[in-house]
Design a protein around this motif. Structure first.
Motif, mmCIF file in Angstrom:
data_model
loop_
_atom_site.group_PDB
_atom_site.id
_atom_site.type_symbol
_atom_site.label_atom_id
_atom_site.label_comp_id
_atom_site.label_asym_id
_atom_site.label_seq_id
_atom_site.Cartn_x
_atom_site.Cartn_y
_atom_site.Cartn_z
ATOM 1 N N LEU A 1 -26.268 74.160 -16.411
ATOM 2 C CA LEU A 1 -24.826 74.392 -16.551
ATOM 3 C C LEU A 1 -24.521 75.842 -16.920
ATOM 4 O O LEU A 1 -23.587 76.439 -16.380
ATOM 5 C CB LEU A 1 -24.228 73.421 -17.579
ATOM 6 N N VAL A 2 -25.324 76.420 -17.814
ATOM 7 C CA VAL A 2 -25.141 77.828 -18.196
ATOM 8 C C VAL A 2 -25.337 78.720 -16.968
ATOM 9 O O VAL A 2 -24.533 79.619 -16.694
ATOM 10 C CB VAL A 2 -26.126 78.242 -19.327
ATOM 11 N N LEU A 3 -26.405 78.443 -16.197
ATOM 12 C CA LEU A 3 -26.673 79.236 -14.988
ATOM 13 C C LEU A 3 -25.568 79.052 -13.958
ATOM 14 O O LEU A 3 -25.148 80.009 -13.309
ATOM 15 C CB LEU A 3 -28.021 78.840 -14.389
ATOM 16 N N THR A 4 -25.097 77.815 -13.807
ATOM 17 C CA THR A 4 -24.038 77.538 -12.828
ATOM 18 C C THR A 4 -22.747 78.253 -13.218
ATOM 19 O O THR A 4 -22.075 78.824 -12.355
ATOM 20 C CB THR A 4 -23.819 76.019 -12.681
ATOM 21 N N ASP A 5 -22.430 78.258 -14.515
ATOM 22 C CA ASP A 5 -21.237 78.993 -14.972
ATOM 23 C C ASP A 5 -21.381 80.483 -14.663
ATOM 24 O O ASP A 5 -20.434 81.123 -14.194
ATOM 25 C CB ASP A 5 -21.018 78.792 -16.478
ATOM 26 N N GLY A 6 -22.560 81.031 -14.922
ATOM 27 C CA GLY A 6 -22.823 82.442 -14.622
ATOM 28 C C GLY A 6 -22.685 82.711 -13.136
ATOM 29 O O GLY A 6 -22.140 83.734 -12.722
ATOM 30 N N LEU A 7 -23.166 81.773 -12.347
ATOM 31 C CA LEU A 7 -23.098 81.888 -10.886
ATOM 32 C C LEU A 7 -21.647 81.867 -10.410
ATOM 33 O O LEU A 7 -21.251 82.682 -9.581
ATOM 34 C CB LEU A 7 -23.898 80.737 -10.261
ATOM 35 N N LYS B 1 -21.622 71.117 -10.209
ATOM 36 C CA LYS B 1 -21.490 71.245 -11.670
ATOM 37 C C LYS B 1 -20.905 69.963 -12.276
ATOM 38 O O LYS B 1 -21.369 69.488 -13.313
ATOM 39 C CB LYS B 1 -20.616 72.454 -12.017
ATOM 40 N N LYS B 2 -19.899 69.395 -11.605
ATOM 41 C CA LYS B 2 -19.311 68.133 -12.095
ATOM 42 C C LYS B 2 -20.364 67.032 -12.136
ATOM 43 O O LYS B 2 -20.398 66.227 -13.060
ATOM 44 C CB LYS B 2 -18.133 67.707 -11.208
ATOM 45 N N GLN C 1 -25.167 64.885 -17.834
ATOM 46 C CA GLN C 1 -25.237 65.293 -19.245
ATOM 47 C C GLN C 1 -24.516 64.279 -20.134
ATOM 48 O O GLN C 1 -25.015 63.912 -21.193
ATOM 49 C CB GLN C 1 -24.613 66.677 -19.418
ATOM 50 N N ALA C 2 -23.346 63.816 -19.687
ATOM 51 C CA ALA C 2 -22.578 62.836 -20.470
ATOM 52 C C ALA C 2 -23.386 61.544 -20.642
ATOM 53 O O ALA C 2 -23.410 60.968 -21.729
ATOM 54 C CB ALA C 2 -21.248 62.539 -19.762
ATOM 55 N N LYS C 3 -24.054 61.116 -19.573
ATOM 56 C CA LYS C 3 -24.899 59.909 -19.650
ATOM 57 C C LYS C 3 -26.072 60.124 -20.605
ATOM 58 O O LYS C 3 -26.431 59.243 -21.360
ATOM 59 C CB LYS C 3 -25.461 59.559 -18.267
ATOM 60 N N THR C 4 -26.652 61.317 -20.529
ATOM 61 C CA THR C 4 -27.826 61.630 -21.350
ATOM 62 C C THR C 4 -27.459 61.685 -22.834
ATOM 63 O O THR C 4 -28.189 61.204 -23.674
ATOM 64 C CB THR C 4 -28.423 63.004 -20.935
ATOM 65 N N ASN C 5 -26.294 62.287 -23.119
ATOM 66 C CA ASN C 5 -25.850 62.435 -24.508
ATOM 67 C C ASN C 5 -25.195 61.180 -25.061
ATOM 68 O O ASN C 5 -25.165 60.960 -26.251
ATOM 69 C CB ASN C 5 -24.883 63.613 -24.657
ATOM 70 N N GLY C 6 -24.638 60.361 -24.152
ATOM 71 C CA GLY C 6 -23.926 59.161 -24.576
ATOM 72 C C GLY C 6 -24.931 58.140 -24.958
ATOM 73 O O GLY C 6 -24.846 57.212 -25.630
#
Length: 130
Positions: free
Chosen positions: A29-35, A118-119, A125-130
């Motif tokens: 996600l950090v890389l995608t935002d940078g991209l 990204k979505k 990520q939401a599944k992993t953290n949830g």
């Protein structure tokens, strides 16, 4: 107003800090935002006819895409990862075309695809953290 160098080093330090404590998905996600930021910059360079900066910017975008692609787990990821790999390759190819044809619409297409990807990652990520 920070000068460009100070901003760059701040940005790099900030990025390093984010990367150090990032999970693999957060890293993507950090890389995608940078991209996405760099794509917007490249688009601006095309419109502003700053061709040397455009070339540097698109090279940076392609490097990030290749990094994202090479971090995929092709052995265990199955069809989803294979499709994602193809999408990243497609995006890299389109950026090459954008660089040659100087067409901002191609940058928009890649931005749109990467925003969708990204979505998808945010959903994982939401599944992993949830």
């Amino acid at each position: 107003m920070m000068n460009h160098e100070a901003y760059s080093s701040y940005h790099a330090t900030n990025l390093d800090a984010q990367v150090t404590r990032a999970s693999p998905i957060e890293l993507v996600l950090v890389l995608t935002d940078g991209l996405l930021e760099e794509l917007a910059r490249a688009r601006g360079h095309i419109e502003g006819k700053r061709y040397e900066l455009k070339a540097k910017s698109l090279n940076k975008c392609t490097d990030i895409i290749n990094g994202l692609s090479s971090s995929l787990d092709f052995d265990n990821g199955g069809e989803v990862v294979a499709n994602l790999g193809r999408l990243y390759d497609y995006c890299a190819g389109r950026l090459y075309t954008a660089g040659v044809s100087l067409d901002p619409a191609i940058i928009d297409e890649v931005t749109s695809l990467l925003t969708t990807i990204k979505k998808g990652w945010l959903g994982v990520q939401a599944k992993t953290n949830g």
